[in-house]
Write a protein that holds these residues in place. Sequence first.
Motif, PDB file in Angstrom:
ATOM      1  N   TYR A  31      17.794 -35.818  -3.020  1.00  0.00           N
ATOM      2  CA  TYR A  31      19.198 -36.207  -3.074  1.00  0.00           C
ATOM      3  C   TYR A  31      19.499 -37.219  -1.979  1.00  0.00           C
ATOM      4  CZ  TYR A  31      20.458 -32.487  -6.340  1.00  0.00           C
ATOM      5  OH  TYR A  31      20.557 -31.691  -7.451  1.00  0.00           O
ATOM      6  N   PHE A  33      22.940 -39.420  -0.377  1.00  0.00           N
ATOM      7  CA  PHE A  33      24.400 -39.517  -0.363  1.00  0.00           C
ATOM      8  C   PHE A  33      24.819 -40.709   0.487  1.00  0.00           C
ATOM      9  CE2 PHE A  33      25.036 -35.173  -1.973  1.00  0.00           C
ATOM     10  CZ  PHE A  33      23.827 -34.589  -1.656  1.00  0.00           C
ATOM     11  N   TYR A  35      28.252 -41.939   2.533  1.00  0.00           N
ATOM     12  CA  TYR A  35      29.571 -41.550   3.022  1.00  0.00           C
ATOM     13  C   TYR A  35      30.196 -42.718   3.780  1.00  0.00           C
ATOM     14  CZ  TYR A  35      28.302 -36.606   2.318  1.00  0.00           C
ATOM     15  OH  TYR A  35      27.924 -35.399   1.793  1.00  0.00           O
ATOM     16  N   GLN A  37      33.166 -43.162   6.890  1.00  0.00           N
ATOM     17  CA  GLN A  37      33.971 -42.421   7.857  1.00  0.00           C
ATOM     18  C   GLN A  37      34.946 -43.349   8.548  1.00  0.00           C
ATOM     19  OE1 GLN A  37      31.983 -40.509  11.277  1.00  0.00           O
ATOM     20  NE2 GLN A  37      33.390 -38.788  11.044  1.00  0.00           N
ATOM     21  N   LEU A  43      35.598 -38.178   6.592  1.00  0.00           N
ATOM     22  CA  LEU A  43      34.312 -38.379   5.933  1.00  0.00           C
ATOM     23  C   LEU A  43      34.519 -38.331   4.421  1.00  0.00           C
ATOM     24  CD1 LEU A  43      31.603 -36.266   7.787  1.00  0.00           C
ATOM     25  CD2 LEU A  43      31.343 -38.628   7.040  1.00  0.00           C
ATOM     26  N   LEU A  45      32.835 -38.967   0.628  1.00  0.00           N
ATOM     27  CA  LEU A  45      31.642 -39.189  -0.174  1.00  0.00           C
ATOM     28  C   LEU A  45      31.906 -40.333  -1.148  1.00  0.00           C
ATOM     29  CD1 LEU A  45      28.797 -38.310  -1.136  1.00  0.00           C
ATOM     30  CD2 LEU A  45      29.961 -36.796  -2.756  1.00  0.00           C
ATOM     31  N   TYR A  48      26.471 -40.261  -4.884  1.00  0.00           N
ATOM     32  CA  TYR A  48      25.211 -39.634  -4.563  1.00  0.00           C
ATOM     33  C   TYR A  48      24.237 -39.721  -5.724  1.00  0.00           C
ATOM     34  CZ  TYR A  48      26.260 -35.018  -6.792  1.00  0.00           C
ATOM     35  OH  TYR A  48      26.545 -33.986  -7.658  1.00  0.00           O
ATOM     36  N   PHE A  91      27.604 -43.779   6.484  1.00  0.00           N
ATOM     37  CA  PHE A  91      26.451 -42.906   6.695  1.00  0.00           C
ATOM     38  C   PHE A  91      25.715 -42.698   5.389  1.00  0.00           C
ATOM     39  CE2 PHE A  91      26.868 -41.436  10.988  1.00  0.00           C
ATOM     40  CZ  PHE A  91      28.224 -41.396  11.267  1.00  0.00           C
ATOM     41  N   GLU A 103      20.826 -28.208   3.532  1.00  0.00           N
ATOM     42  CA  GLU A 103      21.264 -29.032   4.651  1.00  0.00           C
ATOM     43  C   GLU A 103      21.152 -30.501   4.316  1.00  0.00           C
ATOM     44  OE1 GLU A 103      19.216 -28.367   8.321  1.00  0.00           O
ATOM     45  OE2 GLU A 103      20.242 -30.001   9.365  1.00  0.00           O
ATOM     46  N   GLN A 104      22.206 -31.243   4.596  1.00  0.00           N
ATOM     47  CA  GLN A 104      22.176 -32.694   4.470  1.00  0.00           C
ATOM     48  C   GLN A 104      21.849 -33.283   5.837  1.00  0.00           C
ATOM     49  OE1 GLN A 104      25.467 -34.621   2.521  1.00  0.00           O
ATOM     50  NE2 GLN A 104      25.429 -33.200   0.785  1.00  0.00           N
ATOM     51  N   PHE A 106      21.809 -36.515   8.086  1.00  0.00           N
ATOM     52  CA  PHE A 106      22.496 -37.797   8.164  1.00  0.00           C
ATOM     53  C   PHE A 106      21.666 -38.828   8.930  1.00  0.00           C
ATOM     54  CE2 PHE A 106      26.912 -37.281   6.651  1.00  0.00           C
ATOM     55  CZ  PHE A 106      26.896 -35.925   6.377  1.00  0.00           C
ATOM     56  N   GLY A 107      21.792 -40.068   8.500  1.00  0.00           N
ATOM     57  CA  GLY A 107      21.249 -41.172   9.257  1.00  0.00           C
ATOM     58  C   GLY A 107      22.176 -41.529  10.406  1.00  0.00           C
ATOM     59  N   PRO A 108      21.786 -42.501  11.234  1.00  0.00           N
ATOM     60  CA  PRO A 108      22.586 -42.859  12.417  1.00  0.00           C
ATOM     61  C   PRO A 108      23.859 -43.626  12.081  1.00  0.00           C
ATOM     62  CG  PRO A 108      20.699 -44.303  12.224  1.00  0.00           C
ATOM     63  CD  PRO A 108      20.537 -43.250  11.165  1.00  0.00           C
TER      64      PRO A 108
ATOM     65  N   TYR B  32      28.513 -22.441  -0.819  1.00  0.00           N
ATOM     66  CA  TYR B  32      27.782 -22.829   0.382  1.00  0.00           C
ATOM     67  C   TYR B  32      28.754 -23.517   1.326  1.00  0.00           C
ATOM     68  CZ  TYR B  32      24.523 -25.446   3.337  1.00  0.00           C
ATOM     69  OH  TYR B  32      23.850 -25.977   4.402  1.00  0.00           O
ATOM     70  N   TYR B  36      29.380 -28.859  10.550  1.00  0.00           N
ATOM     71  CA  TYR B  36      28.703 -29.972  11.195  1.00  0.00           C
ATOM     72  C   TYR B  36      29.403 -30.302  12.500  1.00  0.00           C
ATOM     73  CZ  TYR B  36      25.756 -31.019   7.160  1.00  0.00           C
ATOM     74  OH  TYR B  36      24.810 -30.953   6.154  1.00  0.00           O
ATOM     75  N   ARG B  43      25.768 -39.131  14.764  1.00  0.00           N
ATOM     76  CA  ARG B  43      25.835 -38.691  13.371  1.00  0.00           C
ATOM     77  C   ARG B  43      26.242 -37.226  13.291  1.00  0.00           C
ATOM     78  NH1 ARG B  43      19.543 -39.471  12.414  1.00  0.00           N
ATOM     79  NH2 ARG B  43      19.826 -40.727  14.284  1.00  0.00           N
ATOM     80  N   PRO B  44      26.833 -36.784  12.189  1.00  0.00           N
ATOM     81  CA  PRO B  44      27.092 -35.338  12.007  1.00  0.00           C
ATOM     82  C   PRO B  44      25.767 -34.584  11.909  1.00  0.00           C
ATOM     83  CG  PRO B  44      28.373 -36.669  10.463  1.00  0.00           C
ATOM     84  CD  PRO B  44      27.368 -37.577  11.082  1.00  0.00           C
ATOM     85  N   LEU B  46      24.171 -30.529  11.319  1.00  0.00           N
ATOM     86  CA  LEU B  46      24.441 -29.148  10.926  1.00  0.00           C
ATOM     87  C   LEU B  46      24.236 -28.216  12.118  1.00  0.00           C
ATOM     88  CD1 LEU B  46      24.954 -27.251   8.414  1.00  0.00           C
ATOM     89  CD2 LEU B  46      22.487 -26.884   8.436  1.00  0.00           C
ATOM     90  N   PHE B 101      34.281 -32.299   2.647  1.00  0.00           N
ATOM     91  CA  PHE B 101      34.488 -32.055   4.062  1.00  0.00           C
ATOM     92  C   PHE B 101      35.961 -31.846   4.385  1.00  0.00           C
ATOM     93  CE2 PHE B 101      30.517 -32.662   6.283  1.00  0.00           C
ATOM     94  CZ  PHE B 101      29.743 -33.357   5.374  1.00  0.00           C
TER      95      PHE B 101
END
Lengths: 115, 111
Positions: A31, A33, A35, A37, A43, A45, A48, A91, A103-104, A106-108, B32, B36, B43-44, B46, B101
Amino acid sequence: DAGVIQSPRHEVTEMGQEVTLRCKPISGHDYLFWYRQTMMRGLELLIYFNNNVPIDDSGMPEDRFSAKMPNASFSTLKIQPSEPRDSAVYFCASNPTGVGSREQFFGPGTRLTVL
Amino acid sequence: GENVEQHPSTLSVQEGDSAVIKCTYSDSASNYFPWYKQELGKRPQLIIDIRSNVGEKKDQRIAVTLNKTAKHFSLHITETQPEDSAVYFCAACSNDYKLSFGAGTTVTVRA
């Protein structure tokens, strides 16, 4: 693994120009995604993908935005033409499939400024 | 679609005190609920998550509780430290892997 990789990290462009943001997900993650922000909207979406196929693009703000995932290791988000209100941090995140794998990662992020 | 509301938007606590952030969700199919943490310019990431078949989960100084009937879940941070200062986001997700979110809570821990 290096984690999710995004480029560029910062982009400053002028209104009307085309902007392309790039993302390499974590290897093996099915997956991906995108985003956006901002202070005002938090944030959001945008779109995806699952196995390179777009699943939900309802968050893409308008036709100026497009996203592709030509293969499992690369995705792009394009804005054409860009506008000042597109200024935000974008992101990319990836997520493996399977039981317990929610868990997702995230990139920087890419900080985009449109003048 | 799913709508997640988060309160408060800002929270200031004295170092050593506890911090509590609350979220509500609208879609009963959500199963679920991750939290974060996002430090300034980062970055966010978890920090803890909970699934709908569990009512509470704890990891050292952080804990999350879930009330499925009322559709709300909360993050508890005990013995807060300066490094806990950040923006915290709750989220809700059903089987489609799509996270919705909350608006975020800016936590400031005063030394």
